[in-house]
Scaffold this active site. Structure first.
Site, PDB file in Angstrom:
ATOM      1  N   TYR A 174      -8.892  -8.415  -2.727  1.00 14.97           N
ATOM      2  CA  TYR A 174      -8.258  -8.996  -4.589  1.00 14.97           C
ATOM      3  C   TYR A 174      -9.148  -8.120  -6.037  1.00 14.97           C
ATOM      4  O   TYR A 174     -10.284  -9.579  -5.257  1.00 14.97           O
ATOM      5  CB  TYR A 174      -7.288  -9.684  -4.584  1.00 14.97           C
ATOM      6  CG  TYR A 174      -5.402  -9.520  -3.552  1.00 14.97           C
ATOM      7  CD1 TYR A 174      -5.198  -7.775  -3.881  1.00 14.97           C
ATOM      8  CD2 TYR A 174      -5.381  -9.952  -2.941  1.00 14.97           C
ATOM      9  CE1 TYR A 174      -4.088  -7.974  -3.715  1.00 14.97           C
ATOM     10  CE2 TYR A 174      -4.518  -9.676  -1.691  1.00 14.97           C
ATOM     11  CZ  TYR A 174      -3.900  -8.324  -1.942  1.00 14.97           C
ATOM     12  OH  TYR A 174      -2.990  -8.031  -1.381  1.00 14.97           O
ATOM     13  N   SER A 190       1.120  -1.158  -0.051  1.00 10.79           N
ATOM     14  CA  SER A 190       0.074  -0.115  -0.245  1.00 10.79           C
ATOM     15  C   SER A 190       0.891   1.484  -0.177  1.00 10.79           C
ATOM     16  O   SER A 190       0.442   2.251  -0.231  1.00 10.79           O
ATOM     17  CB  SER A 190      -0.971   0.018   1.147  1.00 10.79           C
ATOM     18  OG  SER A 190      -1.544  -0.921   0.864  1.00 10.79           O
TER      19      SER A 190
HETATM   20  P1  NAD Z   1      -4.369  -4.129  -6.989  1.00  5.90           P
HETATM   21  O1  NAD Z   1      -2.982  -4.142  -6.887  1.00  5.90           O
HETATM   22  O2  NAD Z   1      -4.220  -6.421  -6.437  1.00  5.90           O
HETATM   23  O3  NAD Z   1      -5.689  -4.035  -7.986  1.00  5.90           O
HETATM   24  C1  NAD Z   1      -5.261  -2.823  -8.141  1.00  5.90           C
HETATM   25  C2  NAD Z   1      -6.978  -2.554  -9.051  1.00  5.90           C
HETATM   26  O4  NAD Z   1      -7.275  -2.973 -10.033  1.00  5.90           O
HETATM   27  C3  NAD Z   1      -8.072  -3.474  -7.414  1.00  5.90           C
HETATM   28  O5  NAD Z   1      -8.856  -2.432  -7.174  1.00  5.90           O
HETATM   29  C4  NAD Z   1      -8.445  -4.264  -8.373  1.00  5.90           C
HETATM   30  O6  NAD Z   1      -9.606  -4.365  -8.077  1.00  5.90           O
HETATM   31  C5  NAD Z   1      -8.377  -3.586  -9.907  1.00  5.90           C
HETATM   32  N1  NAD Z   1      -8.530  -4.683 -11.001  1.00  5.90           N
HETATM   33  C6  NAD Z   1      -8.447  -5.682 -11.488  1.00  5.90           C
HETATM   34  N2  NAD Z   1      -8.786  -6.377 -12.357  1.00  5.90           N
HETATM   35  C7  NAD Z   1      -9.457  -5.257 -12.832  1.00  5.90           C
HETATM   36  C8  NAD Z   1     -10.144  -5.200 -14.237  1.00  5.90           C
HETATM   37  N3  NAD Z   1      -9.960  -6.483 -15.563  1.00  5.90           N
HETATM   38  N4  NAD Z   1     -10.336  -3.700 -14.402  1.00  5.90           N
HETATM   39  C9  NAD Z   1     -10.186  -3.096 -14.070  1.00  5.90           C
HETATM   40  N5  NAD Z   1     -10.000  -3.385 -12.902  1.00  5.90           N
HETATM   41  C10 NAD Z   1      -9.097  -4.089 -12.183  1.00  5.90           C
HETATM   42  O7  NAD Z   1      -5.157  -3.663  -5.495  1.00  5.90           O
HETATM   43  P2  NAD Z   1      -4.646  -3.666  -4.255  1.00  5.90           P
HETATM   44  O8  NAD Z   1      -4.282  -1.729  -4.790  1.00  5.90           O
HETATM   45  O9  NAD Z   1      -3.719  -4.131  -4.018  1.00  5.90           O
HETATM   46  O10 NAD Z   1      -5.952  -3.429  -3.641  1.00  5.90           O
HETATM   47  C11 NAD Z   1      -5.882  -4.347  -2.972  1.00  5.90           C
HETATM   48  C12 NAD Z   1      -7.054  -5.183  -2.538  1.00  5.90           C
HETATM   49  O11 NAD Z   1      -6.745  -4.935  -0.421  1.00  5.90           O
HETATM   50  C13 NAD Z   1      -8.325  -4.030  -2.245  1.00  5.90           C
HETATM   51  O12 NAD Z   1      -9.839  -4.475  -1.809  1.00  5.90           O
HETATM   52  C14 NAD Z   1      -7.479  -2.900  -0.732  1.00  5.90           C
HETATM   53  O13 NAD Z   1      -8.940  -2.193  -0.990  1.00  5.90           O
HETATM   54  C15 NAD Z   1      -7.702  -3.874   0.415  1.00  5.90           C
HETATM   55  N6  NAD Z   1      -6.818  -3.425   0.734  1.00  5.90           N
HETATM   56  C16 NAD Z   1      -6.828  -2.939   1.961  1.00  5.90           C
HETATM   57  C17 NAD Z   1      -5.986  -2.579   3.175  1.00  5.90           C
HETATM   58  C18 NAD Z   1      -6.080  -2.756   4.102  1.00  5.90           C
HETATM   59  O14 NAD Z   1      -7.635  -3.162   5.209  1.00  5.90           O
HETATM   60  N7  NAD Z   1      -5.435  -2.979   5.342  1.00  5.90           N
HETATM   61  C19 NAD Z   1      -4.718  -1.877   2.931  1.00  5.90           C
HETATM   62  C20 NAD Z   1      -4.708  -2.319   1.209  1.00  5.90           C
HETATM   63  C21 NAD Z   1      -5.313  -2.361   0.208  1.00  5.90           C
END
Ligand code: NAD
Length: 360
Positions: free
Chosen positions: A222, A127
């Site tokens: 994810y 993050s």
């Molecule tokens: P990631 O880097 O894995 O992916 C980035 C984004 O791309 C995601 O939002 C995903 O839904 C989107 N995506 C994937 N395929 C797609 C498609 N075909 N078309 C459009 N969008 C698409 O994601 P991330 O930023 O690492 O976050 C992953 C998850 O973890 C999220 O739900 C985020 O809210 C969550 N998160 C939670 C915490 C926490 O609570 N501590 C911290 C960080 C992230």
């Protein structure tokens, strides 16, 4: 108790003056590989309980070794028995190096496996880095776009605001939305996870809706692979929005799989001269079909930037956040003057990728 920090292939520094002082307060001795900190002009070795050592000395004596890069097999053999190695092995990727750990008398933890939970937020390197990358993606686009971002009313005429389209509204995407809004652009965003609609709208951007996406609650937040019907509908909608955009920033990732192709060659052919695409998913194949790895190309006047490591363009903040995340994570191993692996602790258990006890 000793923790060692090794140099890595990128320019971030995994230990800061702040985190070194916190480790020292826990009674931990810090070994830094010679030269670490010099890239930020910080003199870590002058701090209390910090010693400058060679790579081999650190490998053979530290109780916990931190290395941003996975270690070579020849270095794994140098670690002391039962040492804890903390690194990034991306075990969900097909070409990971987890097998190279087999037979070594060590315990290995991969920080990219830390669960995305509230409790683990202060340790979540993915993050921290994604947020910086999202910010720098917008600034890179603003630099390259031969236009203004904001709307301007001047004596010489009115300038229309640039339209920025963000594909994937996870951590990087949301930071990109906020940054593009602050620069005055008109922002639109799309994500397969409908849960982010409110967040996107809360930042003042328009959420592009496509009916029929699949959310899997067991996927740890994810995104998951979508149906063919959804992909077709999504592609039609994205094609329309890409043609209208001045800047497209793509951040969509599928854990353990190649990134989905969201922007096809045909879509780029319909873009306006001077438009810019920033593809943050370049390292896993890219979200744009024309992205050429981690390089920048000019395709008929449209600049396509592949870069999955834009956090390295902000090494001061990237290093500060990385070192805080590492401190918050590794301090959990120091208990009562020794290093202990508490598998009752969900964060420790879920991020453990190898232990010699299970390698038989
Ligand atoms: P990631 O880097 O894995 O992916 C980035 C984004 O791309 C995601 O939002 C995903 O839904 C989107 N995506 C994937 N395929 C797609 C498609 N075909 N078309 C459009 N969008 C698409 O994601 P991330 O930023 O690492 O976050 C992953 C998850 O973890 C999220 O739900 C985020 O809210 C969550 N998160 C939670 C915490 C926490 O609570 N501590 C911290 C960080 C992230």
């Amino acid at each position: 108790m000793e923790i060692g920090f090794l140099q890595s292939s990128d320019s971030r520094c995994p230990i800061s003056e702040t985190s070194a002082k916190k480790f020292a307060k826990l009674g931990v001795h810090i070994l830094i590989e010679t030269g670490l900190g010099k890239q930020l002009q910080i003199e870590l070795e002058s701090l209390d309980k910090v010693s400058d050592k060679s790579r081999d000395e650190i490998l053979s004596s530290a109780d916990i070794v931190y290395s941003s890069d996975p270690l070579e097999a020849s270095e794994l053999t140098k670690l002391k028995q039962n040492a804890v190695l903390v690194s990034f092995y991306a075990p969900f990727n097909a070409d990971n190096k987890v097998d190279s750990l087999n037979g070594h008398n060590i315990h290995v933890f991969s920080m990219d496996m830390i669960p995305r939970t509230t409790l683990a937020q202060s340790m979540d390197v993915l993050s921290s880095m994604a947020s910086i990358a999202g910010y720098k993606a917008v600034l890179t686009a603003a630099q390259k776009l031969p236009r203004y971002f904001p709307m301007l009313m001047t004596a010489a005429g009115t300038v229309k605001p640039a339209t920025v389209l963000i594909l994937g509204a996870g951590v990087a995407g949301l930071q990109a939305i906020a940054t593009a809004k602050r620069l005055g652009a008109k922002v639109e965003a799309f994500d397969v996870r409908k849960a982010v609609k409110e967040e996107v709208e809360g930042l003042g951007a328009k959420f592009i809706e496509v009916e029929g996406s699949i959310d899997n609650k067991d996927a740890g937040g994810y995104a998951v692979e979508q149906t063919e019907d959804f992909k077709r509908k999504q592609s039609e909608k994205i094609a329309e929005r890409v043609a209208n955009a001045d800047v497209v920033i793509t951040t969509a990732q599928l854990r353990g799989r190649p990134a989905p192709t969201l922007v096809t060659k045909e879509m780029v052919d319909e873009m306006k001269f001077g438009s810019v695409i920033i593809d943050l998913a370049a390292s896993t194949g890219g979200n744009c079909a024309l992205t050429e790895g981690e390089t920048t190309i000019d395709y008929n006047g449209i600049q396509i930037v592949g870069d999955s490591h834009l956090e390295n363009k902000a090494i001061i903040d990237a290093s500060a956040l990385l070192s805080n995340n590492i401190y918050n994570y590794t301090k959990q191993f120091f208990k009562e003057d020794s290093v202990q692996i508490d598998l009752e602790n969900e964060i420790i258990a879920k991020s453990r990728i190898y232990t010699h006890e299970t390698s038989a």
